[in-house]
Design an enzyme around this catalytic site. Sequence first.
Site, PDB file in Angstrom:
ATOM      1  CG  HIS A  21       8.369  74.055  36.807  1.00 36.48           C
ATOM      2  ND1 HIS A  21       9.595  74.678  36.796  1.00 36.48           N
ATOM      3  CD2 HIS A  21       8.280  73.396  35.624  1.00 36.48           C
ATOM      4  CE1 HIS A  21      10.227  74.381  35.677  1.00 36.48           C
ATOM      5  NE2 HIS A  21       9.442  73.622  34.933  1.00 36.48           N
ATOM      6  CB  CYS A 146      13.108  64.308  22.659  1.00 37.44           C
ATOM      7  SG  CYS A 146      13.552  65.745  23.655  1.00 37.44           S
TER       8      CYS A 146
HETATM    9  N1  MSP Z   1       8.828  79.623  25.264  1.00 34.67           N
HETATM   10  C1  MSP Z   1      10.178  79.253  25.364  1.00 34.67           C
HETATM   11  C2  MSP Z   1      11.052  80.470  25.576  1.00 34.67           C
HETATM   12  C3  MSP Z   1      10.979  81.499  24.516  1.00 34.67           C
HETATM   13  S1  MSP Z   1      11.946  82.885  24.871  1.00 34.67           S
HETATM   14  C4  MSP Z   1      11.948  83.754  23.495  1.00 34.67           C
HETATM   15  C5  MSP Z   1      10.360  78.304  26.543  1.00 34.67           C
HETATM   16  N2  MSP Z   1       9.427  78.359  27.483  1.00 34.67           N
HETATM   17  S2  MSP Z   1       9.360  77.424  28.793  1.00 34.67           S
HETATM   18  O1  MSP Z   1       8.046  77.651  29.354  1.00 34.67           O
HETATM   19  O2  MSP Z   1       9.706  76.082  28.499  1.00 34.67           O
HETATM   20  O3  MSP Z   1      10.376  78.036  29.794  1.00 34.67           O
HETATM   21  C6  MSP Z   1      11.774  77.780  29.715  1.00 34.67           C
HETATM   22  C7  MSP Z   1      12.447  78.445  30.890  1.00 34.67           C
HETATM   23  O4  MSP Z   1      11.968  77.877  32.123  1.00 34.67           O
HETATM   24  C8  MSP Z   1      13.947  78.210  30.985  1.00 34.67           C
HETATM   25  O5  MSP Z   1      14.672  79.092  30.231  1.00 34.67           O
HETATM   26  C9  MSP Z   1      14.187  78.490  32.432  1.00 34.67           C
HETATM   27  O6  MSP Z   1      14.117  79.861  32.614  1.00 34.67           O
HETATM   28  C10 MSP Z   1      12.982  77.857  33.071  1.00 34.67           C
HETATM   29  N3  MSP Z   1      13.213  76.460  33.478  1.00 34.67           N
HETATM   30  C11 MSP Z   1      12.580  75.360  33.030  1.00 34.67           C
HETATM   31  N4  MSP Z   1      12.991  74.277  33.778  1.00 34.67           N
HETATM   32  C12 MSP Z   1      13.886  74.673  34.688  1.00 34.67           C
HETATM   33  C13 MSP Z   1      14.536  74.072  35.793  1.00 34.67           C
HETATM   34  N5  MSP Z   1      14.410  72.797  36.093  1.00 34.67           N
HETATM   35  N6  MSP Z   1      15.321  74.872  36.554  1.00 34.67           N
HETATM   36  C14 MSP Z   1      15.458  76.219  36.326  1.00 34.67           C
HETATM   37  N7  MSP Z   1      14.836  76.807  35.321  1.00 34.67           N
HETATM   38  C15 MSP Z   1      14.174  76.051  34.381  1.00 34.67           C
HETATM   39  O7  MSP Z   1      11.345  77.601  26.576  1.00 34.67           O
END
Ligand code: MSP
Length: 471
Positions: A21, A146
């Site tokens: 997204h 959570c």
């Molecule tokens: N797989 C783990 C990360 C492991 S790194 C060794 C993870 N993945 S995730 O698919 O959930 O992605 C997290 C990342 O998505 C956040 O760090 C950020 O970069 C991005 N975001 C998720 N939601 C977001 C928003 N609403 N706004 C901006 N970025 C956000 O966590």
Amino acid sequence: MTANNKFYISTPIYYANDVPHIGHTGTTVFADIVGRYYRLKGVEVFSLTGTDEHGEKVAESANKNGKEPQEFVDELSEKWKQYWSELNISNDYFIRTTSEGHIKVVNGLLAKLYEKDAIYKDEYEGIYCVGCEEFKAEKDLVDGKCPEHRPDQIQKRKEENYFFKITDYLPKVKELIKSGELAVEPENKKAEMLARLDENIHDLSISRPNVPWGIPIPWDKTHTTYVWFEALMNYYSAPQIVNKPELWPADVHFLGKGINWFHSVVWPAMLLALELPLPKRVFVHAYYNVEGQKMGKSLGNVISPQNLIDRYGVDGTRYLLAASMPYSNDSDVSFGWFDKKYNADLANGIGNLAARISKLAEGQSIIEGDADFTAVFDKHDEISKLYEDFKLHEVVGKINKLVGSINEYLNANEPWKKTGEERESVVKKAALDLLEIVVLISPIIPDASDKVIRALNGDVVEPVGVLFNKI
Ligand code: MSP
């Protein structure tokens, strides 16, 4: 500039259980912009992204989709790759945690931690959120749930786990963050980590018994490695996989605020235990909210990168994400805001200026030879500094001011009312200023910049036409 002329920048590796997204897209585009900036300055860049493919959450999604986990992540990682390539992301490598190369490095690092006595076995009793893939303290929960995930994602657990002695390394991590030797940016995210480091912290459970999807603990195959523990190691395994171990340590890890603790505290503690160098900077941006609300599937307000690409094109999408970058605080976006910004800055702003000048300069000669990118960034050192501080929303603001000033110059000098040399010299000055602007903005909108640079270059200028269609 960077030390020894290399710059290693990473994004988080995203869970291969869904498609991106705008949150994920934002992080990836920001990191790409910074990587491109350094490349233009002649620095050897290693830009890394990838997918996080183990863990219970991924296994659960595969199961729901009636697929084997490996087949499921193979498909999803392809989708992430496609999105990034469509968005012109210039990553140098895409890491997958189910790849042989990663697993091999993880096995080595785990064995080393065990040898160094940084890992022990104990009983764990507590609460786990599968959505976060994280153990939770009571105080992290709201009414036992959570705050970020569905109630069924919370599990009570009592089992034997291997633990990492993170507590041994926390005083050192704290000292490094405090002194800035490990730079956690921006300031408010550093403060958050320092405050949390003052709380009561337990050692970290890093394995689970009898979980089939994951990397087995090398000395005890009845246990699977905790997904975060091996996922963080991707930053170290990628340089090994591409046979450039000297790239480590990373110059910066880019990520969103939800996973700051893992990157600023857990990962550095692991590296200290391994006696490996620490990353130099951890850059933690805030979140995108949509029309004042947290983005989420249940709210039905998730904006996908495809929605943006369809409406604003690739460069338009990259630009709007940079312009709305949630730097130290969350930023609120909506299609209404995106439309306005796109029309004002791209269609009527730089797009219109490029069309106007290239039409005025049609047939005239402006530059011969390649544009000197380094010289332009050196001249505009204030903008270079903003790139290096990752303040991309401010880069955009400054560039818009420059666009405005060329428009003012043209309106004041009215070349269309002039002829001959007088006209040519006004047009040439405007065109050279435009060239500087497109060089400065090229990490953000590479395709449009390239078109303008090519149009202004060569024997005679050709009109660029419409770069950004008005919405
Ligand atoms: N797989 C783990 C990360 C492991 S790194 C060794 C993870 N993945 S995730 O698919 O959930 O992605 C997290 C990342 O998505 C956040 O760090 C950020 O970069 C991005 N975001 C998720 N939601 C977001 C928003 N609403 N706004 C901006 N970025 C956000 O966590």
